[in-house]
Scaffold this motif. Structure first.
Motif, short mmCIF file in Angstrom:
data_model
loop_
_atom_site.label_atom_id
_atom_site.label_comp_id
_atom_site.label_asym_id
_atom_site.label_seq_id
_atom_site.Cartn_x
_atom_site.Cartn_y
_atom_site.Cartn_z
N SER A 336 0.83 -1.21 0.00
CA SER A 336 0.00 0.00 0.00
C SER A 336 0.87 1.26 0.00
CB SER A 336 -0.94 0.00 1.20
OG SER A 336 -0.19 -0.13 2.38
N THR A 337 1.99 1.21 0.72
CA THR A 337 2.90 2.37 0.74
C THR A 337 3.41 2.66 -0.66
OG1 THR A 337 3.64 1.65 2.91
CG2 THR A 337 4.99 3.30 1.79
N ILE A 338 3.83 1.58 -1.36
CA ILE A 338 4.40 1.75 -2.69
C ILE A 338 3.32 2.19 -3.68
CG2 ILE A 338 5.62 0.59 -4.56
CD1 ILE A 338 7.28 0.96 -2.06
N GLU A 339 2.14 1.62 -3.51
CA GLU A 339 1.03 1.98 -4.39
C GLU A 339 0.72 3.47 -4.26
OE1 GLU A 339 -2.51 -0.21 -3.57
OE2 GLU A 339 -2.86 -0.65 -5.69
N ALA A 340 0.69 3.93 -3.02
CA ALA A 340 0.43 5.35 -2.79
C ALA A 340 1.59 6.19 -3.32
CB ALA A 340 0.23 5.61 -1.30
N ALA A 341 2.81 5.72 -3.12
CA ALA A 341 3.98 6.50 -3.51
C ALA A 341 4.04 6.69 -5.03
CB ALA A 341 5.25 5.81 -3.02
N THR A 342 3.57 5.68 -5.78
CA THR A 342 3.68 5.76 -7.23
C THR A 342 2.35 6.16 -7.87
OG1 THR A 342 3.12 3.43 -7.40
CG2 THR A 342 5.45 3.98 -7.37
N ASN A 343 1.42 6.63 -7.02
CA ASN A 343 0.12 7.01 -7.53
C ASN A 343 -0.52 5.83 -8.29
OD1 ASN A 343 -2.08 8.56 -7.97
ND2 ASN A 343 -1.13 9.91 -9.50
N GLY A 362 8.46 7.33 -7.59
CA GLY A 362 7.54 7.45 -6.46
C GLY A 362 8.09 8.36 -5.39
N LYS A 363 7.21 8.72 -4.47
CA LYS A 363 7.64 9.58 -3.38
C LYS A 363 7.06 9.03 -2.09
CE LYS A 363 8.13 14.48 -2.45
NZ LYS A 363 7.76 15.82 -2.86
N LEU A 364 7.93 8.69 -1.17
CA LEU A 364 7.48 8.12 0.10
C LEU A 364 6.90 9.23 0.98
CD1 LEU A 364 10.45 5.71 0.79
CD2 LEU A 364 8.13 5.12 0.06
N ILE A 370 11.86 7.71 -4.80
CA ILE A 370 12.31 6.35 -5.06
C ILE A 370 12.01 5.96 -6.49
CG2 ILE A 370 12.08 5.47 -2.70
CD1 ILE A 370 9.30 4.46 -3.46
N ALA A 371 12.65 4.91 -6.95
CA ALA A 371 12.31 4.31 -8.23
C ALA A 371 11.90 2.87 -7.93
CB ALA A 371 13.52 4.34 -9.17
N VAL A 372 10.75 2.47 -8.46
CA VAL A 372 10.22 1.14 -8.16
C VAL A 372 10.23 0.29 -9.42
CG1 VAL A 372 8.23 -0.14 -7.33
CG2 VAL A 372 8.72 2.12 -6.39
N LYS A 373 10.91 -0.84 -9.33
CA LYS A 373 10.94 -1.75 -10.47
C LYS A 373 9.92 -2.84 -10.20
CE LYS A 373 15.07 -2.93 -11.92
NZ LYS A 373 15.41 -2.44 -13.25
N TYR A 418 14.36 1.24 -5.29
CA TYR A 418 15.70 1.80 -5.41
C TYR A 418 15.70 3.28 -5.06
CZ TYR A 418 17.09 -2.27 -8.22
OH TYR A 418 17.39 -3.52 -8.66
N GLU A 419 16.88 3.80 -4.77
CA GLU A 419 17.00 5.25 -4.64
C GLU A 419 16.69 5.87 -6.00
OE1 GLU A 419 20.87 7.18 -4.42
OE2 GLU A 419 21.83 5.39 -5.18
N PHE A 420 16.15 7.07 -6.01
CA PHE A 420 15.85 7.73 -7.26
C PHE A 420 17.07 8.54 -7.70
CE2 PHE A 420 14.27 11.54 -9.50
CZ PHE A 420 13.70 10.91 -10.60
N VAL A 421 17.46 8.35 -8.96
CA VAL A 421 18.63 9.08 -9.47
C VAL A 421 18.11 10.11 -10.48
CG1 VAL A 421 20.87 8.86 -10.60
CG2 VAL A 421 20.01 7.01 -9.19
N PRO A 422 18.26 11.40 -10.19
CA PRO A 422 17.53 12.42 -10.91
C PRO A 422 17.89 12.63 -12.39
CG PRO A 422 18.99 13.42 -9.30
CD PRO A 422 19.01 11.96 -9.06
N ASN A 423 19.13 12.41 -12.78
CA ASN A 423 19.52 12.89 -14.11
C ASN A 423 19.35 11.90 -15.26
OD1 ASN A 423 20.04 15.52 -14.50
ND2 ASN A 423 22.13 15.45 -13.68
N LYS A 424 18.48 10.92 -15.10
CA LYS A 424 18.26 9.93 -16.15
C LYS A 424 19.53 9.16 -16.47
CE LYS A 424 14.50 12.50 -18.16
NZ LYS A 424 13.75 12.84 -19.34
#
Ligand SMILES: *[C@@H]1O[C@H](CO)[C@@H](O)[C@H](O)[C@H]1NC(C)=O
Ligand SMILES: *[C@@H]1O[C@H](CO)[C@@H](O)[C@H](O)[C@H]1NC(C)=O
Ligand SMILES: *[C@@H]1O[C@H](CO)[C@@H](O)[C@H](O)[C@H]1NC(C)=O
Ligand SMILES: *[C@@H]1O[C@H](CO)[C@@H](O)[C@H](O)[C@H]1NC(C)=O
Ligand SMILES: *[C@@H]1O[C@H](CO)[C@@H](O)[C@H](O)[C@H]1NC(C)=O
Ligand SMILES: *[C@@H]1O[C@H](CO)[C@@H](O)[C@H](O)[C@H]1NC(C)=O
Length: 566
Positions: A336-343, A362-364, A370-373, A418-424
């Motif tokens: 549920s946390t991840i679902e909410a985080a990734t809309n 996503g955003k906790l 975060i990045a969710v695979k 995963y941690e989110f890495v901003p610059n693609k």
């Protein structure tokens, strides 16, 4: 000649004896004190003084706490109430913390005999009290800047490395650890012979975001005070940063595991009004003369040697055990946390489609990105093995690897967080005509170096010896400082595939990056990663896609093309 030598030697011996006697007694170093001149004063017999005495003695009885931090309020109502805290440097032993708090409590009353608001900085601890509450607010005044006057070679590269490392430990320190410390250190190689040692710490009463703001502000002071210098520090009331080319803190065996799954954090806005209050009055720059630095370096080096030798073993044992107990809980995220985080895995949040399934941003609840695979590939692993592999991979921490924060299991859903890495990824810059220009030769060189360090860590330095098997430009992500981070490592482990063999029919590697022996025999080794790394270097240098060649000219790929240029 002779008459000149003897006194000098004598002086030297006296100095050494002095140092040795100091080290067996109080090994704490006074830095700076500040008695706010605008605060009201109290008299010796006043209730304020009585409360202050209670405060300082509770400090001493509480100075062996594991967190090295204590805050206390003594008294009931305004004129007599006193708020205070102490903070010991994250690495010092209980004994040194106690020693520092004891010394500082005595000194602060001597240095600020009747001011209601006072503060004293030592190397090993800070003590602070006031008639009004300052808990949970970040404050920079009084600012203390110290520098080590030695110059570094290659100042530009040094400051860049320093900035990156500092930002990294600021984030880590802000998150806090299990002991309640907001403290982080990091060592990185600057040259073959020089290692950069960095430290950041906040008082733990600050929120994650306040601590981060405080540290980031302190970091922005570094280029002003200490540009191109071998060491420097910026000390604020609520946080401090320091770097040197020698070890000035005790080493803990490894970083503690990531904090438990996020709970909502109450954000209190940074105390902006207090920020500029008395800026110019109390900014102090003290340059330490070189001979003192050198002798302190030798002395500190020796001391640290002794201290680390004595206690390193125990640290390692304690932390390993702590690790095992908490790892699983802190790594598992609620669906549920991840679902909410990734809309709800919305299309807007989709970052791309990786080899193993789609990736979402996503955003906790605590604000962490975060990045969710979402794994689309079925795994031959049992659940326990799956969890164990994730736990092992989550322990791999390197500035050139994308950090695995945890996992989530729910029915058939398997997610990796995963941690989110901003610059693609690197291909976004490398193959885009407009963005290409941002990659100067220096940057390309740094990126190649970073990738190499990441691969070396995977192959040699980590405990797992991981063969990546799918190194390619699009698996190299760039953080906001253009520091490269390798992603998608360890997938074979998570999916339960033999590390060294291609036992599935699915082609894991990407065409253009595969060495012949893999393409022909399906056999992986460390060498196949090195081959792929070579292709990556060629792409970074030429700015050409290895697969582009394939499309435009059937017979010629990048590698053959390069060969024709020999
Ligand atoms: C603390 O002292 C200052 C200066 O003397 C005064 O202005 C302020 O009101 C006092 N704070 C409290 C909470 O009493
Ligand atoms: C810490 O301080 C509090 C408040 O003064 C005191 O009651 C307590 O006994 C102290 N803790 C220790 C371990 O001495
Ligand atoms: C310590 O600080 C926290 C805020 O960070 C506050 O809630 C708490 O009451 C303080 N403790 C004491 C004893 O004043
Ligand atoms: C560092 O460099 C500055 C100017 O580049 C020079 O004035 C100074 O003497 C150097 N310091 C040392 C310790 O070499
Ligand atoms: C730094 O250099 C040392 C020795 O040269 C090496 O053992 C170590 O692995 C290097 N560390 C990093 C993070 O590259
Ligand atoms: C004290 O008050 C004066 C005048 O209001 C101000 O300029 C100064 O910055 C203050 N100093 C401190 C340390 O707060």
């Amino acid at each position: 000649m002779v008459s000149f030598d003897i006194p000098r030697n004598l002086l030297f011996y006296i100095f050494i004896c002095l140092m040795l006697s100091l080290s067996s007694e109080a090994a704490v170093v006074f830095l700076y004190h500040d008695c706010n001149p605008n605060t009201t004063t109290y008299t010796r017999k006043s209730p304020y003084r009585r409360n202050l005495n209670i405060l300082l003695s509770s400090f001493q009885s509480n100075s062996t706490r594991q967190s090295g931090f204590y805050n206390l309020t003594v008294g009931q109502a305004p004129p007599d109430i006193v708020y205070g805290l102490f903070l010991c440097r994250g690495d010092v032993t209980k004994e040194i913390c106690r020693e520092c708090v004891r010394t500082a409590s005595g000194q602060i009353l001597q240095r600020c005999p009747n001011q209601k608001t006072a503060l004293v900085y030592y190397d090993e601890c800070t003590i602070r009290y006031s008639n009004s509450s300052f808990f949970s607010e970040w404050e920079q005044e009084p600012v203390l800047e110290l520098l080590n006057t030695g110059n570094v070679s290659q100042p530009e590269r040094f400051m860049q490395l320093l900035g990156n490392t500092m930002n990294e430990i600021a984030t880590r320190a802000a998150k806090g650890d299990q002991l309640g410390k907001k403290y982080a250190t990091q060592e990185v190689n600057f040259t073959a012979f020089q290692t950069l040692y960095t430290l950041a710490q906040c008082t733990p009463d600050l929120s994650v975001s306040d601590c981060q703001t405080c540290l980031k502000t302190a970091i922005t002071y570094l280029p002003n005070c200490c540009l191109g210098k071998q060491g420097g520090r910026v000390v604020f009331a609520s946080c401090n940063v320091r770097y040197e080319l020698y070890p000035f803190y005790r080493f803990t065996a490894q970083q503690l595991p990531p904090p438990p799954p996020p709970k909502p954090v109450l954000h209190s806005p940074p105390a902006l009004e207090s920020k500029g209050k008395n800026k110019n009055s109390s900014t102090t720059i003290i340059a330490i003369v070189l001979p003192v630095v050198v002798s302190v370096v030798i002395f500190a080096g020796g001391l640290i040697c002794i201290l680390t030798r004595k206690s390193k073993k125990y640290d390692a044992v304690e932390q390993e055990n702590g690790n095992e107990i908490t790892t699983m809980e802190s790594l598992q995220f609620d669906f549920s946390t991840i679902e909410a985080a990734t809309n709800r895995f919305s299309v807007d949040n989709k970052l791309g489609e990786g080899g193993f399934g789609p990736v979402y941003k996503g955003k906790l609840p605590n604000g962490q990105q975060i990045a969710v695979k979402r794994l689309a590939v079925s795994s031959s692993q049992g659940l326990e093995e799956y969890k164990n592999e994730v736990a092992l991979l989550a322990k791999l921490q390197h500035r050139n690897l994308v950090r695995l924060l945890g996992f989530c299991l729910e029915g058939a859903e398997k997610l990796l967080v995963y941690e989110f890495v901003p610059n693609k990824s690197l291909n976004y810059f490398l193959f885009d005509l407009e963005k290409q220009g941002e990659l100067t030769w220096t940057k390309r060189y740094m990126i190649i170096g970073g990738i190499a360090r990441g691969i070396l860590y995977l192959h040699e330095d980590s405990r797992l010896k991981i063969i990546h098997r799918d190194l390619k430009i699009s698996n190299i992500l760039l953080d906001k400082d253009m520091n490269p981070k390798i992603s998608d490592f360890g997938m074979a482990r998570i999916l339960g595939v033999d590390q060294s063999k291609a036992t599935t029919n699915r082609v894991v590697g990407t065409y253009g990056y595969m060495p012949l022996e893999y393409a022909m025999h399906g056999h992986f080794s460390i060498k196949s990663d090195v081959y792929s790394f070579g292709v990556i270097i060629l792409e970074i240098i030429t700015g050409k896609k290895s697969s582009n060649f394939q499309q435009s000219d059937e017979d010629e790929d990048l590698l053959s093309h390069v060969k024709t240029l020999e």
